[in-house]
Write a protein that holds these residues in place. Structure first.
Motif, PDB file in Angstrom:
ATOM      1  N   UNK A 178      -6.132  -6.886  -3.269  1.00  0.00           N
ATOM      2  CA  UNK A 178      -5.881  -6.501  -1.879  1.00  0.00           C
ATOM      3  C   UNK A 178      -5.741  -4.988  -1.776  1.00  0.00           C
ATOM      4  N   UNK A 179      -4.943  -4.418  -2.674  1.00  0.00           N
ATOM      5  CA  UNK A 179      -4.751  -2.968  -2.701  1.00  0.00           C
ATOM      6  C   UNK A 179      -6.086  -2.259  -2.882  1.00  0.00           C
ATOM      7  N   UNK A 180      -6.926  -2.772  -3.806  1.00  0.00           N
ATOM      8  CA  UNK A 180      -8.210  -2.101  -4.088  1.00  0.00           C
ATOM      9  C   UNK A 180      -9.154  -2.179  -2.889  1.00  0.00           C
ATOM     10  N   UNK A 181      -9.194  -3.329  -2.224  1.00  0.00           N
ATOM     11  CA  UNK A 181     -10.072  -3.476  -1.053  1.00  0.00           C
ATOM     12  C   UNK A 181      -9.591  -2.587   0.093  1.00  0.00           C
ATOM     13  N   UNK A 239     -11.720   0.358   1.932  1.00  0.00           N
ATOM     14  CA  UNK A 239     -11.937   0.255   3.385  1.00  0.00           C
ATOM     15  C   UNK A 239     -11.414   1.503   4.082  1.00  0.00           C
ATOM     16  N   UNK A 240     -10.317   2.063   3.577  1.00  0.00           N
ATOM     17  CA  UNK A 240      -9.769   3.303   4.161  1.00  0.00           C
ATOM     18  C   UNK A 240     -10.740   4.461   3.944  1.00  0.00           C
ATOM     19  N   UNK A 241     -11.297   4.569   2.759  1.00  0.00           N
ATOM     20  CA  UNK A 241     -12.319   5.602   2.516  1.00  0.00           C
ATOM     21  C   UNK A 241     -13.446   5.474   3.535  1.00  0.00           C
ATOM     22  N   UNK A 242     -13.926   4.235   3.670  1.00  0.00           N
ATOM     23  CA  UNK A 242     -15.075   3.992   4.544  1.00  0.00           C
ATOM     24  C   UNK A 242     -14.743   4.378   5.984  1.00  0.00           C
ATOM     25  N   UNK A 258       3.765  -2.897  -2.913  1.00  0.00           N
ATOM     26  CA  UNK A 258       2.797  -1.846  -3.221  1.00  0.00           C
ATOM     27  C   UNK A 258       3.044  -0.633  -2.354  1.00  0.00           C
ATOM     28  N   UNK A 259       2.395   0.460  -2.714  1.00  0.00           N
ATOM     29  CA  UNK A 259       2.473   1.685  -1.911  1.00  0.00           C
ATOM     30  C   UNK A 259       1.099   2.325  -1.851  1.00  0.00           C
ATOM     31  N   UNK A 260       0.761   2.871  -0.690  1.00  0.00           N
ATOM     32  CA  UNK A 260      -0.371   3.804  -0.641  1.00  0.00           C
ATOM     33  C   UNK A 260       0.104   5.072   0.039  1.00  0.00           C
ATOM     34  N   UNK A 261      -0.554   6.177  -0.277  1.00  0.00           N
ATOM     35  CA  UNK A 261      -0.177   7.459   0.307  1.00  0.00           C
ATOM     36  C   UNK A 261      -1.318   7.996   1.148  1.00  0.00           C
ATOM     37  N   UNK A 262      -0.958   8.565   2.292  1.00  0.00           N
ATOM     38  CA  UNK A 262      -1.931   9.189   3.181  1.00  0.00           C
ATOM     39  C   UNK A 262      -1.515  10.643   3.377  1.00  0.00           C
ATOM     40  N   UNK A 263      -2.465  11.562   3.231  1.00  0.00           N
ATOM     41  CA  UNK A 263      -2.162  12.965   3.483  1.00  0.00           C
ATOM     42  C   UNK A 263      -2.830  13.889   2.484  1.00  0.00           C
ATOM     43  N   UNK A 264      -2.517  15.188   2.509  1.00  0.00           N
ATOM     44  CA  UNK A 264      -1.798  15.816   3.607  1.00  0.00           C
ATOM     45  C   UNK A 264      -2.638  15.840   4.883  1.00  0.00           C
ATOM     46  N   UNK A 265      -1.957  15.580   6.001  1.00  0.00           N
ATOM     47  CA  UNK A 265      -2.589  15.587   7.317  1.00  0.00           C
ATOM     48  C   UNK A 265      -1.854  16.599   8.180  1.00  0.00           C
ATOM     49  N   UNK A 266      -2.586  17.335   8.989  1.00  0.00           N
ATOM     50  CA  UNK A 266      -1.942  18.336   9.848  1.00  0.00           C
ATOM     51  C   UNK A 266      -1.602  17.745  11.216  1.00  0.00           C
ATOM     52  N   UNK A 267      -0.353  17.960  11.658  1.00  0.00           N
ATOM     53  CA  UNK A 267       0.058  17.613  13.018  1.00  0.00           C
ATOM     54  C   UNK A 267      -0.151  16.145  13.370  1.00  0.00           C
ATOM     55  N   UNK A 325      -1.435   4.932  11.158  1.00  0.00           N
ATOM     56  CA  UNK A 325      -1.535   3.707  11.968  1.00  0.00           C
ATOM     57  C   UNK A 325      -2.838   2.962  11.680  1.00  0.00           C
ATOM     58  N   UNK A 326      -3.929   3.709  11.529  1.00  0.00           N
ATOM     59  CA  UNK A 326      -5.203   3.045  11.232  1.00  0.00           C
ATOM     60  C   UNK A 326      -5.192   2.439   9.834  1.00  0.00           C
ATOM     61  N   UNK A 327      -4.567   3.132   8.890  1.00  0.00           N
ATOM     62  CA  UNK A 327      -4.458   2.583   7.528  1.00  0.00           C
ATOM     63  C   UNK A 327      -3.661   1.280   7.549  1.00  0.00           C
ATOM     64  N   UNK A 328      -2.636   1.217   8.406  1.00  0.00           N
ATOM     65  CA  UNK A 328      -1.852  -0.024   8.535  1.00  0.00           C
ATOM     66  C   UNK A 328      -2.690  -1.139   9.138  1.00  0.00           C
ATOM     67  N   UNK A 329      -3.447  -0.800  10.182  1.00  0.00           N
ATOM     68  CA  UNK A 329      -4.312  -1.817  10.797  1.00  0.00           C
ATOM     69  C   UNK A 329      -5.265  -2.391   9.748  1.00  0.00           C
ATOM     70  N   UNK A 330      -5.879  -1.517   8.977  1.00  0.00           N
ATOM     71  CA  UNK A 330      -6.838  -1.974   7.957  1.00  0.00           C
ATOM     72  C   UNK A 330      -6.121  -2.829   6.915  1.00  0.00           C
ATOM     73  N   UNK A 331      -4.900  -2.448   6.571  1.00  0.00           N
ATOM     74  CA  UNK A 331      -4.124  -3.254   5.616  1.00  0.00           C
ATOM     75  C   UNK A 331      -3.928  -4.682   6.127  1.00  0.00           C
ATOM     76  N   UNK A 332      -3.495  -4.800   7.382  1.00  0.00           N
ATOM     77  CA  UNK A 332      -3.266  -6.144   7.939  1.00  0.00           C
ATOM     78  C   UNK A 332      -4.574  -6.932   7.982  1.00  0.00           C
ATOM     79  N   UNK A 333      -5.658  -6.245   8.287  1.00  0.00           N
ATOM     80  CA  UNK A 333      -6.962  -6.904   8.412  1.00  0.00           C
ATOM     81  C   UNK A 333      -7.485  -7.380   7.040  1.00  0.00           C
ATOM     82  N   UNK A 334      -7.307  -6.538   6.027  1.00  0.00           N
ATOM     83  CA  UNK A 334      -7.734  -6.919   4.673  1.00  0.00           C
ATOM     84  C   UNK A 334      -6.895  -8.100   4.182  1.00  0.00           C
ATOM     85  N   UNK A 335      -5.597  -8.034   4.428  1.00  0.00           N
ATOM     86  CA  UNK A 335      -4.710  -9.132   4.018  1.00  0.00           C
ATOM     87  C   UNK A 335      -5.113 -10.439   4.694  1.00  0.00           C
ATOM     88  N   UNK A 336      -5.529 -10.342   5.955  1.00  0.00           N
ATOM     89  CA  UNK A 336      -5.977 -11.538   6.681  1.00  0.00           C
ATOM     90  C   UNK A 336      -7.133 -12.208   5.939  1.00  0.00           C
TER      91      UNK A 336
END
Ligand code: ADP
Ligand code: MN
Ligand code: MN
Ligand code: MN
Length: 319
Positions: free
Chosen positions: A121-124, A128-131, A148-157, A165-176
């Motif tokens: 799940x983590x790998x998928x 998907x986040x890269x894509x 598990x943990x994933x890290x997002x960043x560094x992001x400005x502002x 938020x999009x990474x979370x959406x993709x997480x829920x979708x992959x888990x589904x």
């Protein structure tokens, strides 16, 4: 370990349909944060062009205003999203049906079927986040098994909230697709099991330059005077959710006290060892809960450290 019925469907059949030509149409999936401030929802519409804009929720709107005000300081954020995989029966994925796995210790960054549950799940999710163009920068298995943990960043502002938020959406979708559920509950299992946070790493241009440690210390001093305000906005329940997690045990600080230190995982704020040695870089606010709103957390950091707000009230800034 109970997984959903849909996970047992033959997913190979789906590919036959997915390979059909798109007929020049664009399927646009709208993703929004629901009324709980924690869940995401989506719906899909057909368009004949690819839209570029992002819809504005209210909390994104205020975050954007604050980020515009402090744009000249170039605030960067990096968030470490911890999550726990559950079966649809609400029990942690991979845990014995009646009982518990062995005590914590071998699971953090573990390798092996007896150490980590749900690596697929983590790998998928990572791919998907890269894509999707999400600035995902790392991942690891956590202290509690099936966490598990994933890290997002560094992001400005404002980008920090958008990307997380999009990474979370993709997480829920992959888990589904896998028939399991990702929970962002800050303390999914009571007892001697680690909770789930969303450590927020933060820097400004001044902090990233030589002599930056002084600016880091200044910011930490301001944060120390506004601990209660930050606790109130670091989970969707005004601190209630986080009170189950920030006990002072299991690599957390106490919710009641502010503390800071170099390489100190038991403090509210941690200056990474390397940053302490080099004298510039960033610092880590370890208080935000896994189910925090990244728009709200990054906005609060900017308000306190860059707009010098004090006390428990946030100011309304007229345009
Ligand atoms: P930890 O050692 O606490 O587990 P991680 O490696 O999981 O730390 O996460 C580090 C986070 O710090 C990443 O999200 C990364 O994007 C972020 N980060 C790195 N450099 C900076 C910086 N200069 N400003 C803000 N965030 C940063
Ligand atoms: Mn981490
Ligand atoms: Mn972690
Ligand atoms: Mn961390």
């Amino acid at each position: 370990m109970s997984v959903s019925h849909s996970s047992r469907l033959n997913k190979g059949v789906r590919d036959q349909y997915m390979k059909l030509p798109q007929a020049g149409m664009v399927q646009v999936t709208y993703v929004w944060i629901d009324g709980t401030g924690e869940g995401v929802r989506c719906k899909t519409k057909t368009l004949d062009y690819e839209p570029k804009s992002i819809e504005e929720t209210n909390l994104r709107h205020t975050c954007r205003r604050i980020m515009d005000m402090v744009a000249d300081q170039h605030p960067w954020f990096g968030m470490e999203q911890e999550y726990t995989l559950l079966g649809i029966n609400g029990h942690p994925f991979g845990w014995p049906e009646n009982g518990f796995p062995g005590p914590q210790g071998p699971y953090y960054c573990g390798v092996g079927a007896d150490k980590v549950y749900g690596r697929n799940i983590m790998e998928c999710h990572y791919k998907a986040c890269f894509y999707a163009g999400i600035k995902i920068c790392g991942t690891n298995a956590e202290v509690m098994p099936s966490q598990w943990e994933f890290q997002v960043g560094p992001c400005e502002g404002i980008d920090m909230g958008d990307h997380l938020w999009m990474a979370r959406f993709i997480l829920h979708r992959v888990c589904e697709d896998f028939g399991v559920v990702a929970t962002l509950d800050p303390k999914p299992m009571t007892g001697n099991w680690n909770g789930a946070g969303c450590h927020t790493n933060y820097s400004t241009e001044n902090m990233r330059k030589e002599g930056g440690l002084k600016h880091i210390e200044d910011a930490i001093e301001k944060l120390g005077k506004r601990h209660n305000y930050h606790i109130c906005v670091y989970d969707p329940q005004g601190g209630k959710d986080n009170s189950r997690r920030l006990t002072g045990q299991h690599a957390t600080s106490s919710i009641h006290e502010f503390s800071a230190g170099v390489a100190n995982r038991g403090a509210s704020i941690c200056i990474p060892r390397q940053v302490g040695q080099e004298g510039f870089g960033y610092f880590e606010d370890r208080r935000p809960a896994a189910n925090c709103d990244p728009y709200v957390v990054t906005e609060a950091l900017a308000r306190t450290t860059l707009l010098n707000e004090t006390g428990s009230e946030t100011k309304y800034y007229a345009n």
